[in-house]
Motif scaffolding. Structure first.
Motif: not given
Length: 224
Positions: A122-126, A159-175, A177-180
Motif C-alpha cells: 500500500h505504501t508503494a501504491i500510494g 487545491i480543489v482536486a487535492f481536497i477531493g482526493g483527500s476526502v475520497w481517500a478518507a472514505h476508502d481508508f477502511g478498505w 486498512e482491512k485489505a493491506m
C-alpha cells in the motif's frame, strides 16, 4: 567595429516599468499582524500557529521550495539545488526526531512519539499515485499553496482536486486498512538495527545522496 542592426519595432517597443510593490507588502503585513492579534486573543496557540504559518509561507515563496521540483528539475534541467535542499531538510529532521524519540525512549521504551505506521504494498501504491498526481498538478502540497498565494489560477483548481482526493481517500481508508495495511509489518529501524546504526546510517545515506546530487549538478552544468 560592425554595428548590430536593430529592427524599428525593437527601437519603438515601450519599456515596462515595474510597479512599486512596497505599499502592497506593507498592507499585507498590517493584515497579518492584525489577524495574529485577533487570533492570539482568542487562543494563544492560534496566534502562534498563524505567525509560524505566515513565516513558513514567506520562506517557501522566496526559496521556491517544492518537493515536486526537487525530483523534476534534475531530469528536466539538470539542477539539483532543490534536491539538495530537501536532503538537508531530511537530515535536520532526522537529527531532531531522533533526539526527541530517544529522550522519550529512555523514559518509557513502550511509548515512542511519532507516527510509526505499517509499510507494505500500500505504501508503494500510494507513493506512485501521489507522484503521478504531483507531476500532473505541477507541484506538491507546499508548492501548490505557495503558488495559490502568488495568484496562479491553475493551483486553485489543483487545491480543489487535492481536497477531493483527500476526502475520497478518507472514505476508502477502511478498505485499505482491512485489505493491506492491517497485515503489513511495522518497521522501526532502531528496533531492527539499533539506535546508532539507524540514526547515523540514515544520516550517512542522506550525505551520500547529497554528494551524488552535487556531482550530478556539476556534471550537467559542465556539459552545458
Amino acid at each position: 567595429m560592425a554595428e548590430v542592426a536593430v529592427s524599428p519595432k525593437a527601437r519603438t517597443r515601450p519599456v515596462k516599468i515595474k510597479k512599486n510593490q512596497i505599499p502592497y507588502a506593507a498592507s499585507v503585513l498590517v493584515v497579518i499582524v492584525i489577524a495574529g492579534i485577533v487570533l492570539g486573543a482568542q487562543n494563544p496557540k492560534l496566534g502562534l500557529m498563524w505567525v509560524f504559518g505566515s513565516a513558513l509561507g514567506f520562506v517557501l515563496q522566496k526559496s521556491r521550495f517544492c518537493f515536486t521540483a526537487s525530483l523534476r528539475d534534475p531530469v528536466l534541467t539538470g539542477s539539483t539545488s532543490l534536491t539538495r535542499a530537501v536532503l538537508i531538510g531530511l537530515a535536520v529532521a532526522t537529527a531532531g526526531f531522533a533526539a526527541v524519540q530517544y529522550s522519550a525512549f529512555l523514559k518509557n521504551p513502550a511509548v515512542i512519539p511519532g507516527n510509526i505506521n505499517p509499510v507494505g504494498l500500500h505504501t508503494a501504491i500510494g507513493a506512485a499515485m501521489f507522484g503521478i498526481g504531483m507531476v500532473i498538478a505541477g507541484g506538491c502540497a507546499s508548492g501548490t499553496l505557495m503558488r495559490m498565494g502568488e495568484g496562479f489560477m491553475q493551483q486553485w483548481i489543483v487545491i480543489v482536486a487535492f481536497i477531493g482526493g483527500s476526502v475520497w481517500a478518507a472514505h476508502d481508508f477502511g478498505w485499505w486498512e482491512k485489505a493491506m495495511i492491517h497485515n503489513a509489518p511495522t518497521v522501526w529501524l532502531p528496533n531492527v538495527i539499533g539506535w546508532p546504526a539507524a540514526v547515523f546510517g540514515q544520516l550517512a545515506l542522506l550525505g551520500f545522496l547529497y554528494w551524488l546530487a552535487d556531482w550530478y549538478d556539476r556534471r550537467k552544468n559542465k556539459a552545458l
